[in-house]
Design an enzyme around this catalytic site. Structure first.
Site, PDB file in Angstrom:
ATOM      1  N   ASN A   1       0.831  -1.204   0.000  1.00 50.38           N
ATOM      2  CA  ASN A   1       0.000   0.000   0.000  1.00 50.38           C
ATOM      3  C   ASN A   1       0.864   1.253   0.000  1.00 50.38           C
ATOM      4  OD1 ASN A   1       0.610  -0.741   2.696  1.00 50.38           O
ATOM      5  ND2 ASN A   1      -1.122   0.393   3.520  1.00 50.38           N
TER       6      ASN A   1
ATOM      7  N   GLU B   1       0.383   5.232   0.530  1.00 50.67           N
ATOM      8  CA  GLU B   1      -0.552   6.271   0.977  1.00 50.67           C
ATOM      9  C   GLU B   1      -0.121   7.645   0.484  1.00 50.67           C
ATOM     10  OE1 GLU B   1      -0.989   5.717   5.218  1.00 50.67           O
ATOM     11  OE2 GLU B   1      -2.127   3.862   4.901  1.00 50.67           O
TER      12      GLU B   1
ATOM     13  N   CYS C   1      -4.369   0.667  -2.139  1.00 47.35           N
ATOM     14  CA  CYS C   1      -4.206  -0.568  -1.366  1.00 47.35           C
ATOM     15  C   CYS C   1      -3.097  -1.453  -1.957  1.00 47.35           C
ATOM     16  CB  CYS C   1      -5.503  -1.369  -1.376  1.00 47.35           C
ATOM     17  SG  CYS C   1      -6.854  -0.606  -0.462  1.00 47.35           S
TER      18      CYS C   1
ATOM     19  N   GLU D   1      -2.907  -4.775  -2.427  1.00 47.87           N
ATOM     20  CA  GLU D   1      -3.250  -5.827  -3.388  1.00 47.87           C
ATOM     21  C   GLU D   1      -3.641  -5.245  -4.742  1.00 47.87           C
ATOM     22  OE1 GLU D   1      -4.795  -4.865  -0.628  1.00 47.87           O
ATOM     23  OE2 GLU D   1      -6.640  -5.980  -0.291  1.00 47.87           O
TER      24      GLU D   1
ATOM     25  N   CYS E   1     -10.515  -4.925   1.178  1.00 42.96           N
ATOM     26  CA  CYS E   1     -11.614  -3.950   1.140  1.00 42.96           C
ATOM     27  C   CYS E   1     -12.487  -4.202  -0.101  1.00 42.96           C
ATOM     28  CB  CYS E   1     -11.071  -2.528   1.143  1.00 42.96           C
ATOM     29  SG  CYS E   1     -10.416  -1.998  -0.440  1.00 42.96           S
TER      30      CYS E   1
ATOM     31  N   CYS F   1     -10.951  -3.500  -3.540  1.00 40.86           N
ATOM     32  CA  CYS F   1      -9.974  -4.514  -3.964  1.00 40.86           C
ATOM     33  C   CYS F   1     -10.677  -5.800  -4.381  1.00 40.86           C
ATOM     34  CB  CYS F   1      -8.977  -4.789  -2.849  1.00 40.86           C
ATOM     35  SG  CYS F   1      -7.803  -3.433  -2.650  1.00 40.86           S
TER      36      CYS F   1
HETATM   37  N1  THU Z   1      -5.441  -1.342   2.737  1.00 40.98           N
HETATM   38  C1  THU Z   1      -4.938  -2.233   1.836  1.00 40.98           C
HETATM   39  O1  THU Z   1      -3.793  -2.095   1.386  1.00 40.98           O
HETATM   40  N2  THU Z   1      -5.736  -3.264   1.456  1.00 40.98           N
HETATM   41  C2  THU Z   1      -7.007  -3.455   1.896  1.00 40.98           C
HETATM   42  O2  THU Z   1      -7.682  -4.363   1.432  1.00 40.98           O
HETATM   43  C3  THU Z   1      -7.548  -2.598   2.940  1.00 40.98           C
HETATM   44  C4  THU Z   1      -6.754  -1.429   3.324  1.00 40.98           C
HETATM   45  C5  THU Z   1      -4.595  -0.202   3.120  1.00 40.98           C
HETATM   46  C6  THU Z   1      -5.116   1.120   2.643  1.00 40.98           C
HETATM   47  C7  THU Z   1      -4.482   2.055   3.640  1.00 40.98           C
HETATM   48  O3  THU Z   1      -3.181   2.393   3.196  1.00 40.98           O
HETATM   49  C8  THU Z   1      -4.372   1.235   4.906  1.00 40.98           C
HETATM   50  O4  THU Z   1      -4.510  -0.119   4.516  1.00 40.98           O
HETATM   51  C9  THU Z   1      -5.439   1.553   5.942  1.00 40.98           C
HETATM   52  O5  THU Z   1      -6.697   1.525   5.395  1.00 40.98           O
END
Ligand code: THU
Length: 172
Positions: free
Chosen positions: A66, A68, A77, A79, A115, A118
């Protein structure tokens, strides 16, 4: 059933939970690769690092983590970074499995589930190639949660084709 309801539709789903050490070696390796990918996460805002590794049918593994951003919705995210990287670097190559892990201390359960966004992306990758993508999820520790396909994790998904009247197989 309450009044005015024409019918009810139920989605059934299943995940399998296994010990890491019991998994085949290639899945263990994929999970380890996802953990390595998590080292490259950029998650200063959430402190929730996610690593992902996509196993391709040509033997390649594509990693993602991920990433940000100060403007929060601009991040991505782990994945999705991995799946999009696989699609752009290895177009047309089948994705066999996607490992998604978080070493974060913020992860409170055995597994965190991907999420919704994804899941939609994994589902489309699966539909596009016409074969299921196995999903492996791990937080800390030895427990791995597995789904035999992305579709299994995405009930009542958005499906533009479905607007034409097609009923997804798992909706009864
Ligand atoms: N995140 C992911 O990388 N994958 C997911 O399926 C859920 C959330 C990341 C997004 C963000 O950078 C952090 O987790 C918190 O939400």
């Amino acid at each position: 059933m309450s009044q005015n309801v024409m019918e009810s539709r139920t989605w059934t789903s299943k995940v399998d939970v296994a010990e890491f050490e019991q998994l085949p070696k290639h899945l263990q390796a994929l999970l380890k690769s996802a953990h390595h990918a998590a080292d490259n996460a950029y998650a200063p805002y959430s402190q929730f690092q996610v690593g992902s590794a996509v196993q391709l049918s040509n033997g390649e593994v594509v990693q993602g983590s991920n990433q940000e951003n100060m403007a929060y919705p601009s991040g991505m995210c782990g994945e999705r970074v991995a799946v999009f990287a696989a699609g752009s670097q290895h177009p047309g190559v089948t994705m066999e499995a996607v490992a998604i892990v978080s070493p974060s201390q913020n992860a409170i359960a055995d597994a965190f589930m991907p999420c919704g966004g994804c899941r939609q992306v994994l589902l489309e990758a699966e539909r596009r190639q016409g074969t299921p993508i196995q999903i492996l999820l791990q937080v800390r520790g030895e427990v791995v949660t597995m789904s035999e396909s992305a579709a299994n994790l995405m009930p009542f998904a958005f499906d533009a084709h479905g607007l034409g009247g097609e009923t997804p197989a798992k909706i009864k």
